[in-house]
Enzyme design. Sequence first.
Site, PDB file in Angstrom:
ATOM      1  N   TYR A   1       0.769  -1.132  -0.179  1.00 58.95           N
ATOM      2  CA  TYR A   1       0.092  -0.082  -0.004  1.00 58.95           C
ATOM      3  C   TYR A   1       0.734   1.185   0.055  1.00 58.95           C
ATOM      4  O   TYR A   1       1.449   1.702   1.065  1.00 58.95           O
ATOM      5  CB  TYR A   1      -1.089   0.202   1.094  1.00 58.95           C
TER       6      TYR A   1
ATOM      7  N   SER B   1     -12.652  -5.326   1.256  1.00 61.10           N
ATOM      8  CA  SER B   1     -13.592  -4.766   0.473  1.00 61.10           C
ATOM      9  C   SER B   1     -15.180  -5.378   0.773  1.00 61.10           C
ATOM     10  O   SER B   1     -15.825  -5.895  -0.392  1.00 61.10           O
ATOM     11  CB  SER B   1     -13.029  -5.061  -0.898  1.00 61.10           C
TER      12      SER B   1
ATOM     13  N   GLY C   1     -17.838  -3.616  -1.477  1.00 61.26           N
ATOM     14  CA  GLY C   1     -17.667  -3.811  -2.901  1.00 61.26           C
ATOM     15  C   GLY C   1     -16.798  -2.345  -3.442  1.00 61.26           C
ATOM     16  O   GLY C   1     -17.112  -2.129  -4.506  1.00 61.26           O
ATOM     17  N   ARG C   2     -15.692  -2.215  -2.770  1.00 60.12           N
ATOM     18  CA  ARG C   2     -14.702  -1.234  -2.954  1.00 60.12           C
ATOM     19  C   ARG C   2     -15.760   0.162  -3.288  1.00 60.12           C
ATOM     20  O   ARG C   2     -15.368   0.996  -3.979  1.00 60.12           O
ATOM     21  CB  ARG C   2     -14.012  -1.352  -4.489  1.00 60.12           C
TER      22      ARG C   2
ATOM     23  N   PHE D   1     -18.839   0.114  -3.997  1.00 57.32           N
ATOM     24  CA  PHE D   1     -20.192   0.268  -4.724  1.00 57.32           C
ATOM     25  C   PHE D   1     -21.293   0.190  -3.918  1.00 57.32           C
ATOM     26  O   PHE D   1     -22.457   0.760  -4.259  1.00 57.32           O
ATOM     27  CB  PHE D   1     -20.004  -1.005  -5.630  1.00 57.32           C
TER      28      PHE D   1
END
Length: 281
Positions: free
Chosen positions: A65, A144, A147-148, A150
């Site tokens: 990261y 996640s 859903g990142r 979403f």
Amino acid sequence: MAAESNVKMPRIKLGSQGLEVSVQGLGCMGMTPHFGQPKPGPDMIKLIHYALNSGITFLDTSDIYGPKTNEILLGKMGELKKLVEEGKVKYIGLSEASPSTIRRAHAAHPISAVQLEWSLWTRDAEAEIIPTCRELGIGIVAYSPLGRGFFSSGPKVVETFSEVDFRKRLPRFQPENLELNKSLFERVKDIANRKGCTPSQLALAWVHHQGNDVCPIPGTTKFENLNENMGALSVKLTEEDMAELESIASADAVKGERYGPDIPTWKDSDTPPLSTWKAAA
């Protein structure tokens, strides 16, 4: 900003190896340039302290990261040193590992946790990886789980992506797939309205309801999102709610792979046979 929230995070034993963590963690990847422009360091340190004061004890980071800068950021709060002094850094975990790799690693040394992507639109781990972890008594860290992003705002989330946001390259966020995935978000949103919560809280609650051996780690760089995520702990789902969510989020309901061919996943992670290894010099 208050020093701590009014939500006190409960704790769980993650797996059978004695690893005790808060029931929900904090994904820190988005705090450094992996998701675009870096966030102000002092602001992120305040957010981390806020999470710790709220009872979150699981901070997810990695050397990729940034790269490197995410672990440096967390090191500035001094918590890693504290954990070492308390003798708590003594567990081994895996990420995106195949079932065979998990078994092989666990035979060499007990694995405390396996990190994998698990959410309403990523459920491929349920066939083999989740059962393998539960057979071996290994905790599950779900990354996640929204859903990142979403399930926070649906297709509109792409409007927040910077030019260097790696999500712009992911198949599910391409226009042809995003339009088809819109119906999934709308149905989740309808259920959330009935439950009196936000779509992201509902999606996160679904992960929490998978079992007490699961710790989701939704990432955020904003105080309000952190508070909203913690609020998912108050969302109670019935068996009927779970069945409805799982029926609309079946494997064929989501369009597009979760990664492109250039990013390896657990499907590519089988450890080579020992016979192919070269002896150390």
